[in-house]
Each structure stands twice: as structure tokens, then as C-alpha cells.
Scaffold this active site. Structure first.
Site, PDB file in Angstrom:
ATOM      1  CB  CYS A  58      -8.553   2.720  19.276  1.00 11.38           C
ATOM      2  SG  CYS A  58      -7.336   3.767  18.446  1.00 11.38           S
ATOM      3  CB  CYS A  82      -2.614   3.067  17.157  1.00 11.34           C
ATOM      4  SG  CYS A  82      -3.694   4.293  17.855  1.00 11.34           S
ATOM      5  CE1 TYR A 137      -4.310  -1.089  -0.448  1.00 16.13           C
ATOM      6  CE2 TYR A 137      -3.320  -2.997   0.609  1.00 16.13           C
ATOM      7  CZ  TYR A 137      -4.339  -2.435  -0.132  1.00 16.13           C
ATOM      8  OH  TYR A 137      -5.375  -3.204  -0.583  1.00 16.13           O
ATOM      9  CG  HIS A 164     -14.176  -0.518  -3.565  1.00 16.80           C
ATOM     10  ND1 HIS A 164     -13.918  -1.015  -4.817  1.00 16.80           N
ATOM     11  CD2 HIS A 164     -15.368  -1.065  -3.198  1.00 16.80           C
ATOM     12  CE1 HIS A 164     -14.902  -1.830  -5.194  1.00 16.80           C
ATOM     13  NE2 HIS A 164     -15.796  -1.863  -4.230  1.00 16.80           N
ATOM     14  CD  GLU A 213     -10.884  -4.967 -22.461  1.00 13.24           C
ATOM     15  OE1 GLU A 213      -9.933  -5.015 -23.252  1.00 13.24           O
ATOM     16  OE2 GLU A 213     -10.960  -5.667 -21.435  1.00 13.24           O
ATOM     17  CB  SER A 215     -13.691  -5.169 -15.339  1.00 16.44           C
ATOM     18  OG  SER A 215     -13.571  -5.240 -13.927  1.00 16.44           O
ATOM     19  CD  GLN A 241     -16.195  -0.293  -9.163  1.00 12.12           C
ATOM     20  OE1 GLN A 241     -16.094  -1.491  -8.989  1.00 12.12           O
ATOM     21  NE2 GLN A 241     -16.349   0.223 -10.366  1.00 12.12           N
ATOM     22  CG  ASN A 279     -14.349  -0.524 -20.355  1.00 18.08           C
ATOM     23  OD1 ASN A 279     -13.282  -0.942 -20.815  1.00 18.08           O
ATOM     24  ND2 ASN A 279     -14.687  -0.721 -19.094  1.00 18.08           N
TER      25      ASN A 279
HETATM   26  P1  OAD Z   1     -10.556  -3.267 -13.441  1.00 18.07           P
HETATM   27  O1  OAD Z   1      -9.078  -3.295 -13.480  1.00 18.07           O
HETATM   28  O2  OAD Z   1     -11.249  -4.557 -13.141  1.00 18.07           O
HETATM   29  O3  OAD Z   1     -11.147  -2.747 -14.820  1.00 18.07           O
HETATM   30  C1  OAD Z   1     -10.658  -1.593 -15.423  1.00 18.07           C
HETATM   31  C2  OAD Z   1     -11.489  -1.345 -16.665  1.00 18.07           C
HETATM   32  O4  OAD Z   1     -11.051  -0.121 -17.236  1.00 18.07           O
HETATM   33  C3  OAD Z   1     -11.357  -2.420 -17.750  1.00 18.07           C
HETATM   34  O5  OAD Z   1     -12.644  -2.818 -18.164  1.00 18.07           O
HETATM   35  C4  OAD Z   1     -10.601  -1.699 -18.883  1.00 18.07           C
HETATM   36  O6  OAD Z   1     -11.029  -2.150 -20.165  1.00 18.07           O
HETATM   37  C5  OAD Z   1     -11.002  -0.266 -18.641  1.00 18.07           C
HETATM   38  N1  OAD Z   1     -10.051   0.751 -19.129  1.00 18.07           N
HETATM   39  C6  OAD Z   1      -8.690   0.717 -19.112  1.00 18.07           C
HETATM   40  N2  OAD Z   1      -8.185   1.859 -19.574  1.00 18.07           N
HETATM   41  C7  OAD Z   1      -9.230   2.671 -19.898  1.00 18.07           C
HETATM   42  C8  OAD Z   1      -9.361   3.993 -20.424  1.00 18.07           C
HETATM   43  N3  OAD Z   1      -8.294   4.757 -20.695  1.00 18.07           N
HETATM   44  N4  OAD Z   1     -10.606   4.474 -20.622  1.00 18.07           N
HETATM   45  C9  OAD Z   1     -11.706   3.712 -20.362  1.00 18.07           C
HETATM   46  N5  OAD Z   1     -11.640   2.483 -19.861  1.00 18.07           N
HETATM   47  C10 OAD Z   1     -10.427   1.944 -19.620  1.00 18.07           C
HETATM   48  O7  OAD Z   1     -10.967  -2.114 -12.396  1.00 18.07           O
HETATM   49  P2  OAD Z   1     -12.325  -1.925 -11.606  1.00 18.07           P
HETATM   50  O8  OAD Z   1     -13.502  -2.284 -12.423  1.00 18.07           O
HETATM   51  O9  OAD Z   1     -12.270  -0.563 -10.999  1.00 18.07           O
HETATM   52  O10 OAD Z   1     -11.552  -3.471  -5.514  1.00 18.07           O
HETATM   53  O11 OAD Z   1     -12.155  -2.983 -10.437  1.00 18.07           O
HETATM   54  C11 OAD Z   1     -13.135  -3.074  -9.460  1.00 18.07           C
HETATM   55  C12 OAD Z   1     -12.502  -3.403  -8.130  1.00 18.07           C
HETATM   56  O12 OAD Z   1     -11.686  -4.577  -8.247  1.00 18.07           O
HETATM   57  C13 OAD Z   1     -11.526  -2.369  -7.615  1.00 18.07           C
HETATM   58  O13 OAD Z   1     -12.164  -1.283  -6.962  1.00 18.07           O
HETATM   59  C14 OAD Z   1     -10.708  -3.163  -6.649  1.00 18.07           C
HETATM   60  C15 OAD Z   1     -10.464  -4.393  -7.488  1.00 18.07           C
HETATM   61  O14 OAD Z   1     -10.165  -5.551  -6.807  1.00 18.07           O
HETATM   62  C16 OAD Z   1     -11.086  -3.320  -4.282  1.00 18.07           C
HETATM   63  O15 OAD Z   1      -9.964  -2.943  -4.044  1.00 18.07           O
HETATM   64  C17 OAD Z   1     -12.093  -3.655  -3.221  1.00 18.07           C
END
Ligand code: OAD
Length: 251
Positions: free
Chosen positions: A129, A147, A66, A118, A215, A189, A100, A213
Site C-alpha cells: 500500500c 504493514c 539493511y 537513491h 583517488e 566512483s 547518492q 576524491n
Molecule cells: P563507491 O563506493 O563506488 O565510491 C566511493 C568513492 O569514494 C571512491 O571513488 C573512493 O575513492 C572515494 N573515497 C573514499 N574515501 C574517501 C574520502 N575520505 N574522501 C574522498 N573520497 C573518498 O560509492 P558511490 O560512488 O557513492 O547505489 O556508489 C554509487 C552507488 O553505488 C551507491 O549510491 C550505491 C552503490 O551501489 C545504490 O545503492 C543504488
């Protein structure tokens, strides 16, 4: 890219808009996404890094990961996609941005009242705490800090696998999805629930659901329309259309 007459009408008529963003909107800023060829989950294992058992087993390793991500996001800038969403908020009376992403880039771009499903990687708190940790404490150590009040481990204020979403944030997101007439899902995604259920909820309540998106995704068969391309190019175009159409209406 051509914008259909139908979409133009939707953009011009929308009075209540909800935008859901995912990692794709920050990709053009240089923040890696989770899935796809270059995705974080190709190189790292979520079960070792993004859940509370992993943290308790090896807090220093999780903390290091992180810290690395915190450094990445602190060194990048919001892109035209983030800024277009700020402009959209200025045009629409009832506007909700649900993200997210934990990278804080929407707020840094100037979006107000961002609903963070998230969490946010720039905040940290004590697992014992629950007091927020100071910036100084977080910056000073490569190993997991403890802490200063109770000695508990400090963790990032993000939602890990198996954890519940912050209830207030999810309620706000559901409310906005249910009452909007235009719902945009940008750069996600659509495989992580419950966030991925919001577009469906919006559609069931009568909203026009537009996906933006790079794709086609799992969401594509269930939305009203998909625009394929970069969020940083498409969103500014949509805002331009919104402005033109609203200007015509006034003159
Ligand atoms: P993903 O990595 O699953 O998906 C990213 C999406 O962005 C994909 O569908 C790509 O095709 C699209 N993409 C990439 N570049 C782009 C661009 N320039 N313009 C438009 N689209 C583009 O990310 P999330 O859907 O955010 O959760 O993932 C959801 C959650 O999964 C995250 O919040 C995280 C992860 O595990 C936690 O941390 C709880």
C-alpha cells in the site's frame, strides 16, 4: 594542498553551485563505501541484497542486511566534509546538494533540501500500500515487519538495482546540474548511472567541474580539475577560500 589561481577564481565567482556526493564523503565518519578494498560489494553480493527479486525471495535476509546498515549509520556522526557543505550552502544563494548516499548524514549535519537520488535508509514503506512504516514497527523486529494496515512487507526506502530513481529528485538534480557554474563531485566512483551523468551534463552547460576524491576515478578524465585527498580535509579548505575571496570582494 595548493589551490590554483584558476580554482580560487571559480570558488570566488560561483553564484550557482551544485554538489554531488557519494559514499566517500561518509567514509571518514566510519560508513563503509561500496567499492574498493574495504567496500561493501567486496563482501556482499548486490544481486542477493539490493534488488526487489532478492527481497521477495528472501525478505528476512535483505531486511537483516539493511537493519545492520541502519544501525551502523545511527552510531556514527557527520564529519567535517558534511559540515563544510552546510557552510557552503550558507554562502551561496543558489545551492543544491545532490547525494547518492542513503545514510542521512547530510541532513543530520544541517544541510537543507537535500536531493536524495537513491533514497534514505532511515525511511521504510509498505511494498503493497506504500504507506510509510513507523519507527516503532521498524525497530521492533529482526525479521521483516509487515504493514499494520494491509499486511504487506515493509522495505527500506532506497533505490535498488533495476529500479528507477525518484523522478522528482532526478529532475531537481538535472536542473541544478544544468544551471550551476560550479559543480563539485565528492567521494563518488562515478560508475552508477544516471547519477554519474550529472558532472558531464554540468560541463556541457558550461560549469567548472571539480572532483574531490581519494583517488582518480572514471570521472577524472572528463572533469575540469581533480583534487586528490580526503573530502573531510579538502572541503573545509575550499570553504575557507570561498569565504576569504568573498570577504575581499566586499572590502
Ligand atoms: P563507491 O563506493 O563506488 O565510491 C566511493 C568513492 O569514494 C571512491 O571513488 C573512493 O575513492 C572515494 N573515497 C573514499 N574515501 C574517501 C574520502 N575520505 N574522501 C574522498 N573520497 C573518498 O560509492 P558511490 O560512488 O557513492 O547505489 O556508489 C554509487 C552507488 O553505488 C551507491 O549510491 C550505491 C552503490 O551501489 C545504490 O545503492 C543504488
Amino acid at each position: 594542498m595548493t589551490i590554483s589561481k584558476n580554482l580560487r577564481d571559480r570558488l570566488s565567482d560561483a553564484e550557482s553551485v551544485c554538489v554531488l556526493t557519494g559514499a566517500g564523503i561518509s567514509a571518514e565518519s566510519g560508513v563503509p563505501t561500496f567499492r574498493g578494498e574495504q567496500g561493501l560489494w567486496k563482501k556482499f553480493r548486490p544481486e542477493e541484497l539490493a534488488n526487489v527479486d532478492a527481497f521477495m525471495r528472501n525478505p528476512d535476509l535483505v531486511w537483516e542486511w539493511y537493519s545492520y546498515r541502519r544501525k551502523v549509520v545511527s552510531e556514527v556522526q557527520p564529519n567535517p566534509g558534511h559540515f563544510a557543505i552546510v557552510e557552503m550552502q550558507n554562502l551561496i544563494r543558489d545551492f543544491t546538494l545532490v547525494t547518492q548516499n542513503v545514510d542521512n548524514l547530510h541532513s543530520r549535519a544541517g544541510s537543507r533540501g537535500v536531493v536524495e537520488l537513491h533514497g534514505n535508509i532511515t525511511r521504510n514503506y509498505c511494498i503493497r500500500c506504500r504507506r510509510p512504516a513507523s519507527e516503532e514497527l521498524v525497530q521492533k523486529s529482526d525479521k521483516v515487519p509487515v504493514c499494520s494496515h494491509c499486511g504487506g512487507f515493509i522495505r527500506p526506502d532506497v533505490v535498488w538495482f533495476g529500479e528507477l530513481l525518484p523522478p522528482r529528485a532526478y529532475e531537481e538534480a538535472e536542473d541544478a546540474a544544468s544551471r550551476c557554474d560550479l559543480f563539485l563531485c565528492v567521494g563518488t566512483s562515478g560508475v552508477v548511472y544516471p547519477a554519474a551523468s550529472l558532472p558531464q551534463m554540468a560541463k556541457e552547460h558550461g560549469a567548472f567541474v571539480l572532483e574531490i576524491n581519494a583517488e582518480y576515478t572514471d570521472l577524472s578524465p572528463r572533469v575540469s580539475e581533480t583534487l586528490i585527498g580526503k573530502a573531510g580535509e579538502i572541503l573545509p579548505l575550499l570553504v575557507r577560500v570561498m569565504k576569504e575571496e568573498r570577504h575581499h570582494e566586499q572590502t
